[in-house]
Design a protein around this motif. Sequence first.
Motif, PDB file in Angstrom:
ATOM      1  N   GLU A   1       0.833  -1.197   0.000  1.00 26.00           N
ATOM      2  CA  GLU A   1       0.000   0.000   0.000  1.00 26.00           C
ATOM      3  C   GLU A   1       0.871   1.252   0.000  1.00 26.00           C
ATOM      4  O   GLU A   1       1.931   1.283   0.628  1.00 26.00           O
ATOM      5  N   ILE A   2       0.403   2.287  -0.691  1.00 29.38           N
ATOM      6  CA  ILE A   2       1.018   3.608  -0.634  1.00 29.38           C
ATOM      7  C   ILE A   2       0.125   4.476   0.236  1.00 29.38           C
ATOM      8  O   ILE A   2      -1.069   4.624  -0.041  1.00 29.38           O
ATOM      9  N   ARG A   3       0.707   5.043   1.282  1.00 25.06           N
ATOM     10  CA  ARG A   3      -0.064   5.851   2.230  1.00 25.06           C
ATOM     11  C   ARG A   3       0.579   7.233   2.367  1.00 25.06           C
ATOM     12  O   ARG A   3       1.805   7.353   2.389  1.00 25.06           O
ATOM     13  N   ILE A   4      -0.262   8.255   2.479  1.00 24.41           N
ATOM     14  CA  ILE A   4       0.195   9.651   2.467  1.00 24.41           C
ATOM     15  C   ILE A   4      -0.480  10.415   3.596  1.00 24.41           C
ATOM     16  O   ILE A   4      -1.693  10.275   3.812  1.00 24.41           O
ATOM     17  N   GLY A   5       0.296  11.220   4.315  1.00 22.59           N
ATOM     18  CA  GLY A   5      -0.290  12.043   5.375  1.00 22.59           C
ATOM     19  C   GLY A   5       0.781  12.711   6.212  1.00 22.59           C
ATOM     20  O   GLY A   5       1.962  12.679   5.894  1.00 22.59           O
ATOM     21  N   ASP A   6       0.324  13.314   7.348  1.00 21.63           N
ATOM     22  CA  ASP A   6       1.221  14.063   8.225  1.00 21.63           C
ATOM     23  C   ASP A   6       1.515  13.356   9.539  1.00 21.63           C
ATOM     24  O   ASP A   6       2.336  13.820  10.325  1.00 21.63           O
ATOM     25  N   ARG A   7       0.879  12.207   9.785  1.00 20.80           N
ATOM     26  CA  ARG A   7       0.999  11.552  11.080  1.00 20.80           C
ATOM     27  C   ARG A   7       2.150  10.550  11.080  1.00 20.80           C
ATOM     28  O   ARG A   7       2.463   9.947  10.052  1.00 20.80           O
ATOM     29  N   LEU A   8       2.741  10.358  12.284  1.00 21.66           N
ATOM     30  CA  LEU A   8       3.769   9.334  12.440  1.00 21.66           C
ATOM     31  C   LEU A   8       3.287   8.164  13.298  1.00 21.66           C
ATOM     32  O   LEU A   8       4.093   7.333  13.717  1.00 21.66           O
ATOM     33  N   ASP A   9       1.959   8.105  13.567  1.00 21.84           N
ATOM     34  CA  ASP A   9       1.424   6.937  14.256  1.00 21.84           C
ATOM     35  C   ASP A   9       1.743   5.694  13.438  1.00 21.84           C
ATOM     36  O   ASP A   9       1.648   5.691  12.200  1.00 21.84           O
ATOM     37  N   ASP A  10       2.123   4.622  14.150  1.00 20.60           N
ATOM     38  CA  ASP A  10       2.473   3.374  13.461  1.00 20.60           C
ATOM     39  C   ASP A  10       3.504   3.647  12.367  1.00 20.60           C
ATOM     40  O   ASP A  10       3.429   3.117  11.257  1.00 20.60           O
ATOM     41  N   ASN A  11       4.474   4.534  12.690  1.00 18.81           N
ATOM     42  CA  ASN A  11       5.572   4.881  11.768  1.00 18.81           C
ATOM     43  C   ASN A  11       5.098   5.497  10.453  1.00 18.81           C
ATOM     44  O   ASN A  11       5.816   5.477   9.454  1.00 18.81           O
ATOM     45  N   GLY A  12       3.890   6.070  10.476  1.00 16.99           N
ATOM     46  CA  GLY A  12       3.348   6.697   9.271  1.00 16.99           C
ATOM     47  C   GLY A  12       2.436   5.786   8.481  1.00 16.99           C
ATOM     48  O   GLY A  12       1.784   6.234   7.519  1.00 16.99           O
ATOM     49  N   ASN A  13       2.350   4.533   8.880  1.00 18.32           N
ATOM     50  CA  ASN A  13       1.535   3.576   8.125  1.00 18.32           C
ATOM     51  C   ASN A  13       0.042   3.714   8.397  1.00 18.32           C
ATOM     52  O   ASN A  13      -0.776   3.044   7.752  1.00 18.32           O
ATOM     53  N   ALA A  14      -0.324   4.591   9.370  1.00 16.59           N
ATOM     54  CA  ALA A  14      -1.737   4.828   9.658  1.00 16.59           C
ATOM     55  C   ALA A  14      -2.302   5.987   8.844  1.00 16.59           C
ATOM     56  O   ALA A  14      -3.478   6.327   8.970  1.00 16.59           O
ATOM     57  N   ASN A  15      -1.483   6.616   7.991  1.00 21.09           N
ATOM     58  CA  ASN A  15      -1.975   7.695   7.148  1.00 21.09           C
ATOM     59  C   ASN A  15      -2.919   7.155   6.068  1.00 21.09           C
ATOM     60  O   ASN A  15      -3.085   5.948   5.894  1.00 21.09           O
ATOM     61  N   THR A  16      -3.537   8.076   5.323  1.00 19.80           N
ATOM     62  CA  THR A  16      -4.556   7.718   4.333  1.00 19.80           C
ATOM     63  C   THR A  16      -3.942   6.955   3.165  1.00 19.80           C
ATOM     64  O   THR A  16      -2.863   7.297   2.671  1.00 19.80           O
ATOM     65  N   ARG A  17      -4.659   5.939   2.690  1.00 21.58           N
ATOM     66  CA  ARG A  17      -4.167   5.110   1.595  1.00 21.58           C
ATOM     67  C   ARG A  17      -4.438   5.769   0.257  1.00 21.58           C
ATOM     68  O   ARG A  17      -5.568   6.170  -0.030  1.00 21.58           O
ATOM     69  N   CYS A  18      -3.410   5.871  -0.555  1.00 24.29           N
ATOM     70  CA  CYS A  18      -3.575   6.339  -1.934  1.00 24.29           C
ATOM     71  C   CYS A  18      -4.016   5.193  -2.834  1.00 24.29           C
ATOM     72  O   CYS A  18      -4.957   5.311  -3.609  1.00 24.29           O
ATOM     73  N   THR A  19      -3.309   4.055  -2.721  1.00 26.13           N
ATOM     74  CA  THR A  19      -3.601   2.942  -3.618  1.00 26.13           C
ATOM     75  C   THR A  19      -3.009   1.662  -3.061  1.00 26.13           C
ATOM     76  O   THR A  19      -2.206   1.683  -2.119  1.00 26.13           O
ATOM     77  N   VAL A  20      -3.402   0.558  -3.668  1.00 23.85           N
ATOM     78  CA  VAL A  20      -2.797  -0.753  -3.409  1.00 23.85           C
ATOM     79  C   VAL A  20      -2.059  -1.179  -4.667  1.00 23.85           C
ATOM     80  O   VAL A  20      -2.596  -1.080  -5.780  1.00 23.85           O
ATOM     81  N   ILE A  21      -0.811  -1.612  -4.508  1.00 20.65           N
ATOM     82  CA  ILE A  21      -0.022  -2.084  -5.649  1.00 20.65           C
ATOM     83  C   ILE A  21      -0.404  -3.531  -5.914  1.00 20.65           C
ATOM     84  O   ILE A  21      -0.005  -4.435  -5.164  1.00 20.65           O
ATOM     85  N   SER A  22      -1.217  -3.740  -6.941  1.00 22.21           N
ATOM     86  CA  SER A  22      -1.627  -5.112  -7.243  1.00 22.21           C
ATOM     87  C   SER A  22      -0.441  -5.905  -7.774  1.00 22.21           C
ATOM     88  O   SER A  22      -0.140  -7.007  -7.312  1.00 22.21           O
ATOM     89  N   HIS A  23       0.290  -5.317  -8.751  1.00 19.08           N
ATOM     90  CA  HIS A  23       1.418  -6.040  -9.337  1.00 19.08           C
ATOM     91  C   HIS A  23       2.244  -5.069 -10.170  1.00 19.08           C
ATOM     92  O   HIS A  23       1.706  -4.204 -10.853  1.00 19.08           O
ATOM     93  N   ILE A  24       3.565  -5.184 -10.061  1.00 15.54           N
ATOM     94  CA  ILE A  24       4.492  -4.484 -10.962  1.00 15.54           C
ATOM     95  C   ILE A  24       5.398  -5.550 -11.553  1.00 15.54           C
ATOM     96  O   ILE A  24       6.068  -6.275 -10.802  1.00 15.54           O
ATOM     97  N   PRO A  25       5.440  -5.702 -12.884  1.00 13.29           N
ATOM     98  CA  PRO A  25       6.302  -6.738 -13.474  1.00 13.29           C
ATOM     99  C   PRO A  25       7.752  -6.570 -13.028  1.00 13.29           C
ATOM    100  O   PRO A  25       8.224  -5.459 -12.762  1.00 13.29           O
ATOM    101  N   TRP A  26       8.485  -7.656 -12.975  1.00 13.73           N
ATOM    102  CA  TRP A  26       9.882  -7.641 -12.537  1.00 13.73           C
ATOM    103  C   TRP A  26      10.682  -6.667 -13.397  1.00 13.73           C
ATOM    104  O   TRP A  26      10.674  -6.738 -14.621  1.00 13.73           O
ATOM    105  N   GLY A  27      11.404  -5.748 -12.721  1.00 16.64           N
ATOM    106  CA  GLY A  27      12.270  -4.817 -13.436  1.00 16.64           C
ATOM    107  C   GLY A  27      11.542  -3.670 -14.090  1.00 16.64           C
ATOM    108  O   GLY A  27      12.168  -2.841 -14.751  1.00 16.64           O
ATOM    109  N   HIS A  28      10.214  -3.591 -13.918  1.00 19.07           N
ATOM    110  CA  HIS A  28       9.432  -2.533 -14.551  1.00 19.07           C
ATOM    111  C   HIS A  28       9.124  -1.423 -13.542  1.00 19.07           C
ATOM    112  O   HIS A  28       9.307  -1.560 -12.338  1.00 19.07           O
ATOM    113  N   THR A  29       8.608  -0.320 -14.097  1.00 19.88           N
ATOM    114  CA  THR A  29       8.241   0.855 -13.317  1.00 19.88           C
ATOM    115  C   THR A  29       6.766   1.136 -13.532  1.00 19.88           C
ATOM    116  O   THR A  29       6.273   1.031 -14.663  1.00 19.88           O
ATOM    117  N   ARG A  30       6.071   1.497 -12.457  1.00 17.45           N
ATOM    118  CA  ARG A  30       4.651   1.810 -12.574  1.00 17.45           C
ATOM    119  C   ARG A  30       4.356   3.073 -11.791  1.00 17.45           C
ATOM    120  O   ARG A  30       4.873   3.272 -10.691  1.00 17.45           O
TER     121      ARG A  30
END
Length: 811
Positions: A147-176
């Motif tokens: 998950e990619i999460r974005i925000g201003d909080r450091l609760d749970d090391n920042g992982n409690a911020n709002t979710r932008c998206t879930v990375i379903s899959h990125i092919p090996w060696g590729h960029t998305r």
Amino acid sequence: MTQDLTITIWYTAAMVKDRGRLQHINCLGVKVIGFYVPSHPRHIKRLKMNLAVVFVFLTSLRLASGQKVANIARGRNVAQSSVGYGGGPQRAVDGNRASNWNQRSCTHTNKDRRPWWRLDLGKRYKINTVTVTNRRDCCGNRLNGAEIRIGDRLDDNGNANTRCTVISHIPWGHTRTFQCKGMEGRFVNIVIPNRKEYLTLCEVEVTGEPAGNNPRPVVNIAKRGKVSQSSIGFGGSPHRAVDGNRASDWHQGSCTHTNNDRRPWWRLDLGKRYKITTVTIYNRRDCCSNRLNGAEIRIGDRLDDNGNANTRCAVISSIPAGYSRTFQCKGMEGRFVNIVIPNRKEYLTLCEVEVTGEPAGNNPRPVVNIAKRGKVSQSSIGFGGSPHRAVDENRASDWHQGSCTHTNNDRRPWWRLDLGKRYKITTVTIYNRRDCCSNRLNGAEIRIGDRLDDNGNANTRCAVISSIPAGYSRTFQCKGMEGRFVNVVIPNRKEYLTLCEVEVTGYRRPSPENLRLSGKVSQSSIGFGGSPHRAVDGNRASDWHQGSCTHTNKDRRPWWRLDLGKRYKITTVTIYNRRDCCSNRLNGAEIRIGDRLDDNGNANTRCTVISSIPAGYSRTFQCKGMEGRFVNIVIPNRKEYLTLCEVEVTGEPTENNPTAVVNIARSGKVAQSSIGFGGSPQRAVDGNRASDWHQGSCTHTNKDRRPWWRLDLGKRYKIDAITIYNRRDCCSNRLNGAEIRIGDRLDDHGNANPRCTVISSIPAGYSHTFQCKGMEGRFVNIVIPNRKEYLTLCEVEVTGEPTENIPTAGD
């Protein structure tokens, strides 16, 4: 830069879903005007195709014009849940998308429960996109579900911020690229939730623009402070807890460690009083995490019981292995932050301590240990226990740790501190030996005064030491007694005198400061990890294994240089020699002072020649007001190792100071013909002159036809000199015949600009400075013409001054 274009595009109501593409074209700086036309399926299909073509064309046009969407992640502060296999979090923002692990540009955590990586942008941004490059050589499916999460909080090391998206899959060696549509936040996290996994990122790129409302930056004030602890076990010095490295495996060398002490403690001295908001502690991962259970965090201004008597903020019930926990201290005020394990004998290990807060209005006068500034002597030296050990700022209390003094079995043995001038002495703190013989100090006296009758033992008595428990310290109040000398003496019997540390506080008029604190240092080479900064770290420890002595390779005419930044009248230079071996290496070394950098500063005027300094001792050399910006220590006329355990310089600024010589390369942007083996072009301007490839600070291209490296200074400069540091461990002749070119043109990548010089050769691991005599240009290129070759540069330094005529770079 292209001018704004006006494009007339016909579209219908049926094309509403394509308006996002129109908005994207607008973001490229192109005006789009739409008109409504009657709907027809065939026309709609054709117009959609045309719209796509226009989009690709305009994007290419804007990129060709040189306008780019800035990657705001590059070079920012980053952290991750752990560091596995050396894959530090900085690798994801190094500007290198190399996706094979062996290219050394991918991050790597341990196999953590919910592993995470965090980018701190320093302030709030509206995030448009997050681009992730996945690993190519293996394990590309590990990112699935992250998950990619974005925000201003450091609760749970920042992982409690709002979710932008879930990375379903990125092919090996590729960029998305993931669209976050202006989500606001200071922190960008990538986290794998709900499973135990390794997290690897080969590059993370973020685009966006600053948001209007930015929270106040959260600053770790612990990194500004001085640290100490009850003892040092297994080399785990207290500084490791504030080195900015959260690595939690012991073998990674970033965790503190005490001996198995009764009530072990670690203390942070912030220098002044702060309102403490939070204290974050990172626990050890590879073993023994329950040792911290029951530890206390204490905050205040007092040094009673080494600071452990201050007010308690929190009790640490437990921190899981390899994890961190943040404790809220709610604005408690104090200069000192202690972590202590009360009521039991234990080892104390901290892998990182981070503290947030803001300065308090009322700050007490700083408490400074003035003993470390003085000269010491004693009645005799037994078993190698020199008097300097009591002021080496190492409180280790086991004899075998090499930090305790020792006399012979003398009649009335004594130890004396000479402060150089009279002080009002407030306190004297003495640390007793732990492994044996603690009762030897019973009945010793502390005496203070200005007389040297009876070696200073006839001065006025401050206190009698009744007893100090083994391995403990005791502070004696001297209530402003005045004197230049502080003696510890055992009267009326024959005895051994051992002191593991003596600390003295008091007040005096200002005296010449040790100028090392404001200087930059360098040396001819770095051998065995003995960097030049060790000679100005404030630690006079003289055993190599204590990690505070410099070391060069076996160079021809090895040297060490201190750059004070401006000209001083140098009064004294004090040098501390190595104790455990090789003390005669310094014999014949010269101290040179001046403003010139010819021959790396070794051509300046000589102050003195060092005939010899006994092992583990120091010697002060009088330079009688010699003027200069640079202080060099050089061994002339032979091939030798140069080792310095501390260098201290006193003096005062002169009125006539030359213009500072600034390395302008550090502020520029760099590029090169290709990246081979992970040797990115930034390594040549990272300020690190390490010349062995495995130290990770040298550039490397592939075996190119005419390989090149380019520095873009951003505007035109008059270039005075260019210094190049060559690789030491192999292949130094590759640079033979390389050219330095300077100018404003980018034809042939800048290699067509006028030539400053040709590099005939630079010996392995050495540097050479080339004079370019004010050649003007924005770009500095180093290119190997006329052959297929690898190009490696371990550091490039450029001096010069801006010109008034600043051209715009051409295509």
